[in-house]
Design an enzyme around this catalytic site. Structure first.
Site, PDB file in Angstrom:
ATOM      1  N   LYS A   1      -2.284 -49.403  36.968  1.00 13.73           N
ATOM      2  CA  LYS A   1      -1.012 -50.124  37.102  1.00 13.73           C
ATOM      3  C   LYS A   1       0.021 -49.829  36.008  1.00 13.73           C
ATOM      4  CE  LYS A   1      -1.900 -52.160  40.858  1.00 13.73           C
ATOM      5  NZ  LYS A   1      -1.423 -51.341  41.952  1.00 13.73           N
TER       6      LYS A   1
ATOM      7  N   HIS B   1      -3.248 -40.755  49.173  1.00 14.45           N
ATOM      8  CA  HIS B   1      -4.564 -41.368  49.358  1.00 14.45           C
ATOM      9  C   HIS B   1      -4.417 -42.682  50.100  1.00 14.45           C
ATOM     10  CE1 HIS B   1      -7.091 -39.156  46.089  1.00 14.45           C
ATOM     11  NE2 HIS B   1      -6.348 -38.335  46.812  1.00 14.45           N
TER      12      HIS B   1
ATOM     13  N   TYR C   1      -3.676 -52.883  45.269  1.00 20.46           N
ATOM     14  CA  TYR C   1      -3.900 -51.510  44.808  1.00 20.46           C
ATOM     15  C   TYR C   1      -2.716 -50.611  45.169  1.00 20.46           C
ATOM     16  CZ  TYR C   1      -6.413 -47.363  43.348  1.00 20.46           C
ATOM     17  OH  TYR C   1      -6.774 -46.213  42.683  1.00 20.46           O
TER      18      TYR C   1
ATOM     19  N   TYR D   1     -14.640 -45.723  42.589  1.00 21.79           N
ATOM     20  CA  TYR D   1     -14.834 -46.694  41.506  1.00 21.79           C
ATOM     21  C   TYR D   1     -16.285 -47.160  41.574  1.00 21.79           C
ATOM     22  CZ  TYR D   1      -9.754 -47.055  40.920  1.00 21.79           C
ATOM     23  OH  TYR D   1      -8.438 -46.782  40.672  1.00 21.79           O
TER      24      TYR D   1
ATOM     25  N   PRO E   1      -6.883 -49.818  32.186  1.00 24.13           N
ATOM     26  CA  PRO E   1      -6.490 -48.793  33.152  1.00 24.13           C
ATOM     27  C   PRO E   1      -7.047 -48.997  34.563  1.00 24.13           C
ATOM     28  CG  PRO E   1      -8.042 -47.914  31.538  1.00 24.13           C
ATOM     29  CD  PRO E   1      -7.656 -49.264  31.060  1.00 24.13           C
TER      30      PRO E   1
HETATM   31  P1  FAD Z   1       4.697 -44.584  26.822  1.00 22.18           P
HETATM   32  O1  FAD Z   1       4.272 -43.638  27.874  1.00 22.18           O
HETATM   33  O2  FAD Z   1       3.730 -44.951  25.763  1.00 22.18           O
HETATM   34  O3  FAD Z   1       6.020 -43.990  26.162  1.00 22.18           O
HETATM   35  C1  FAD Z   1       6.562 -44.506  24.974  1.00 22.18           C
HETATM   36  C2  FAD Z   1       7.302 -43.405  24.252  1.00 22.18           C
HETATM   37  O4  FAD Z   1       7.928 -43.941  23.090  1.00 22.18           O
HETATM   38  C3  FAD Z   1       6.365 -42.300  23.777  1.00 22.18           C
HETATM   39  O5  FAD Z   1       6.861 -41.049  24.198  1.00 22.18           O
HETATM   40  C4  FAD Z   1       6.351 -42.463  22.274  1.00 22.18           C
HETATM   41  O6  FAD Z   1       6.173 -41.226  21.593  1.00 22.18           O
HETATM   42  C5  FAD Z   1       7.738 -43.058  22.021  1.00 22.18           C
HETATM   43  N1  FAD Z   1       7.812 -43.809  20.768  1.00 22.18           N
HETATM   44  C6  FAD Z   1       6.898 -44.648  20.234  1.00 22.18           C
HETATM   45  N2  FAD Z   1       7.318 -45.138  19.074  1.00 22.18           N
HETATM   46  C7  FAD Z   1       8.532 -44.598  18.852  1.00 22.18           C
HETATM   47  C8  FAD Z   1       9.457 -44.704  17.793  1.00 22.18           C
HETATM   48  N3  FAD Z   1       9.203 -45.457  16.721  1.00 22.18           N
HETATM   49  N4  FAD Z   1      10.612 -44.001  17.857  1.00 22.18           N
HETATM   50  C9  FAD Z   1      10.873 -43.219  18.940  1.00 22.18           C
HETATM   51  N5  FAD Z   1      10.017 -43.065  19.973  1.00 22.18           N
HETATM   52  C10 FAD Z   1       8.860 -43.751  19.930  1.00 22.18           C
HETATM   53  N6  FAD Z   1      -0.977 -46.024  34.424  1.00 22.18           N
HETATM   54  C11 FAD Z   1      -0.865 -45.931  35.775  1.00 22.18           C
HETATM   55  O7  FAD Z   1       0.097 -46.473  36.324  1.00 22.18           O
HETATM   56  N7  FAD Z   1      -1.754 -45.227  36.537  1.00 22.18           N
HETATM   57  C12 FAD Z   1      -2.832 -44.624  35.969  1.00 22.18           C
HETATM   58  O8  FAD Z   1      -3.588 -43.968  36.676  1.00 22.18           O
HETATM   59  C13 FAD Z   1      -3.021 -44.742  34.557  1.00 22.18           C
HETATM   60  N8  FAD Z   1      -4.047 -44.146  33.940  1.00 22.18           N
HETATM   61  C14 FAD Z   1      -4.112 -44.155  32.583  1.00 22.18           C
HETATM   62  C15 FAD Z   1      -5.159 -43.492  31.980  1.00 22.18           C
HETATM   63  C16 FAD Z   1      -5.238 -43.474  30.582  1.00 22.18           C
HETATM   64  C17 FAD Z   1      -6.396 -42.762  29.943  1.00 22.18           C
HETATM   65  C18 FAD Z   1      -4.240 -44.119  29.787  1.00 22.18           C
HETATM   66  C19 FAD Z   1      -4.309 -44.085  28.272  1.00 22.18           C
HETATM   67  C20 FAD Z   1      -3.190 -44.781  30.393  1.00 22.18           C
HETATM   68  C21 FAD Z   1      -3.124 -44.807  31.779  1.00 22.18           C
HETATM   69  N9  FAD Z   1      -2.081 -45.462  32.422  1.00 22.18           N
HETATM   70  C22 FAD Z   1      -2.014 -45.434  33.787  1.00 22.18           C
HETATM   71  C23 FAD Z   1      -1.066 -46.161  31.652  1.00 22.18           C
HETATM   72  C24 FAD Z   1       0.245 -45.353  31.514  1.00 22.18           C
HETATM   73  O9  FAD Z   1      -0.014 -44.093  30.987  1.00 22.18           O
HETATM   74  C25 FAD Z   1       1.242 -46.139  30.633  1.00 22.18           C
HETATM   75  O10 FAD Z   1       1.319 -47.460  31.091  1.00 22.18           O
HETATM   76  C26 FAD Z   1       2.636 -45.494  30.651  1.00 22.18           C
HETATM   77  O11 FAD Z   1       2.650 -44.296  29.918  1.00 22.18           O
HETATM   78  C27 FAD Z   1       3.684 -46.439  30.059  1.00 22.18           C
HETATM   79  O12 FAD Z   1       4.928 -45.821  29.945  1.00 22.18           O
HETATM   80  P2  FAD Z   1       5.946 -46.234  28.810  1.00 22.18           P
HETATM   81  O13 FAD Z   1       7.120 -45.338  28.966  1.00 22.18           O
HETATM   82  O14 FAD Z   1       6.150 -47.699  28.839  1.00 22.18           O
HETATM   83  O15 FAD Z   1       5.194 -45.962  27.443  1.00 22.18           O
HETATM   84  C1  DHB Z   2      -6.755 -42.771  37.134  1.00 25.17           C
HETATM   85  C2  DHB Z   2      -6.745 -43.736  36.178  1.00 25.17           C
HETATM   86  C3  DHB Z   2      -7.016 -45.023  36.551  1.00 25.17           C
HETATM   87  O1  DHB Z   2      -6.995 -45.990  35.649  1.00 25.17           O
HETATM   88  C4  DHB Z   2      -7.316 -45.363  37.854  1.00 25.17           C
HETATM   89  O2  DHB Z   2      -7.602 -46.645  38.180  1.00 25.17           O
HETATM   90  C5  DHB Z   2      -7.305 -44.396  38.802  1.00 25.17           C
HETATM   91  C6  DHB Z   2      -7.021 -43.084  38.425  1.00 25.17           C
HETATM   92  C7  DHB Z   2      -6.477 -41.364  36.751  1.00 25.17           C
HETATM   93  O3  DHB Z   2      -6.183 -41.111  35.580  1.00 25.17           O
HETATM   94  O4  DHB Z   2      -6.555 -40.493  37.626  1.00 25.17           O
END
Ligand code: FAD
Ligand code: DHB
Length: 392
Positions: free
Chosen positions: A297, A72, A385, A201, A293
């Site tokens: 990021k 995109h 972005y 958006y 979200p």
């Molecule tokens: P997590 O993905 O939370 O992974 C942590 C892991 O640790 C999990 O698997 C969990 O089960 C495990 N864990 C937790 N506690 C324990 C424990 N005690 N013992 C062992 N394991 C444990 N980010 C973007 O960049 N772009 C997007 O478009 C975007 N959209 C999003 C939309 C939604 C609806 C949501 C909720 C989030 C979005 N995010 C987005 C954010 C993104 O999903 C997170 O920032 C990302 O998953 C972070 O990765 P992480 O590995 O740090 O944490």
């Molecule tokens: C998505 C999530 C976001 O927070 C965003 O800014 C753009 C896209 C997504 O889940 O597709």
């Protein structure tokens, strides 16, 4: 069991780090409380910055994202139904983002881990890091009811916002900063073609809406909702009605309605744990910081953290150079705060706040009008972005 680095959590931060360390010849074990199916099935992020895609290529994980990811080179913002386009490629010298679901990233990371013999232990219960202030930290856990123990040189907490690692840092040294937003995001997935070739958006009097996608046949759509709402209050029909209204007449005829097969409400929060290192414990990803979200990021920040940390561990094990490990919190936080600022700013700009008065609304509309008309403002938006370079 013994490893050089013990990683808690097999989300994006944990698995990108495991691959980085494995590539540098460092022995790792990853402990994850959930099952592999659960982690791969979790519907979350969808937009990858260029640095994240580059990291995937650097790790030899780029084949599928190159083929199936949707490039995109721009996005649309919409104010009370009146859209305008921001051209990332033109404003950032060819910059773009890639739409590729987090669950696909997780599948790529897991499959390559199988092939490379990287040890990821799923369904690990009661994971507990200990002796972190010594040179010989350990992690204990239970596997199928049996107590296990990992001896390591370092522990990295990649266990998300609700994990155990951050809580191991004594309150006397733990420094955190937080802002909670007074609304949530209601998200659905539906097997229908997206209403636009790029993301939209939308700022509307009723609140924010985001039209995103996972593929040319799968839409991911969000609505700002009240924190007291439950998914049961939002039938698919009500969702599509409100989504059409907030996007406005320019897009309404292009919206294909269909049944949702995933529907959930997520709260919005900005959070930074400034203490990203304590003794032999390091924090990375959502364990150390949360962004709202808006602007996508979170996953990208997780990948950026571990890119810095991976290099630091490689320098330590390769040349006995501790400077990268010592400097990790400063380098990571510098980027984290910039992403926090951008996500907070875009949330402020696009959402309806409960206590907004007429003046606040005029400020929002004026800033969006400035963004519509000013190349300089659009360039700043586009630069953030698509993602700032690693050492901006
Ligand atoms: P997590 O993905 O939370 O992974 C942590 C892991 O640790 C999990 O698997 C969990 O089960 C495990 N864990 C937790 N506690 C324990 C424990 N005690 N013992 C062992 N394991 C444990 N980010 C973007 O960049 N772009 C997007 O478009 C975007 N959209 C999003 C939309 C939604 C609806 C949501 C909720 C989030 C979005 N995010 C987005 C954010 C993104 O999903 C997170 O920032 C990302 O998953 C972070 O990765 P992480 O590995 O740090 O944490
Ligand atoms: C998505 C999530 C976001 O927070 C965003 O800014 C753009 C896209 C997504 O889940 O597709």
């Amino acid at each position: 069991m013994r490893a050089q680095v013990g990683i808690i959590g097999a989300g994006p931060a944990g698995l990108f780090l495991a691959h980085l360390l494995h590539a540098a010849g460092i022995r790792v074990v990853v402990l994850e409380q959930r099952s592999r199916d659960y982690v791969e099935g979790r519907v979350r992020a969808g937009v990858l910055e260029q640095t994240t895609v580059r990291l995937m290529h650097r790790l030899g994980l780029g084949a599928r994202v190159s083929q199936e990811g949707l490039l995109h080179a721009g996005t649309t913002l919409c104010v009370d139904g009146d859209p305008f386009h921001v051209d990332f490629a033109e404003l950032t010298d060819g910059g773009a983002v890639t739409v590729y679901g987090q669950s696909e990233v997780m599948k790529d990371l897991n499959l390559a881990a199988d092939q490379r013999g990287i040890r990821i232990l799923y369904d690990a219960a009661e994971v507990s890091p200990r002796a972190l202030e010594t040179d010989q930290p350990i992690i204990t856990w239970k596997q199928d009811g049996v107590s296990r123990r990992l001896d390591c040189d370092f522990v990295v907490g990649c266990d998300g916002y609700h994990g155990v690692s951050r809580g191991c840092i004594p309150a006397s040294v733990l420094e955190t900063v937080e802002r909670i937003y007074p609304f949530g995001w209601l998200g659905i997935l539906s097997e229908v073609p997206p209403c636009n070739h790029e993301l939209i958006y939308a700022n509307h009097e009723h609140g924010f809406a985001l039209a995103s996608m996972r593929s040319p046949t799968r839409s991911r759509c969000y609505l700002q909702c009240s924190l007291s709402d439950s998914v049961e209050q939002w039938s698919d029909e009500r969702f599509w009605d409100e989504f059409s209204l907030r996007l406005g007449t320019a897009f309404t005829p292009r919206i294909t309605r269909g049944p949702s097969f995933e529907k959930s409400i997520a709260p919005l929060r900005s959070f930074v744990c400034k203490t990203m290192r304590w003794g032999r414990l390091f924090l990375a990803g959502d364990a150390a910081h949360i962004v709202p979200p808006t602007g996508a990021k979170g996953l990208n920040l997780a990948a950026a953290d571990v890119a810095v940390l991976g290099d630091a561990f490689a320098a330590w094990y390769g040349a006995g150079d501790a400077s990268g490990l010592e400097d990790y919190p400063r380098r990571a936080l510098d980027r984290v705060w910039k992403a926090e600022r951008f996500s907070w700013w875009l949330t402020q700009l696009t959402h309806r706040f409960p206590h907004m008065d007429t003046f606040d609304r005029h400020m929002q509309v004026a800033e969006l009008s400035y963004l519509r008309q000013s190349r300089a403002a659009q360039a700043a938006f586009a630069e953030n972005y698509v993602g700032l370079p690693l050492d901006f």
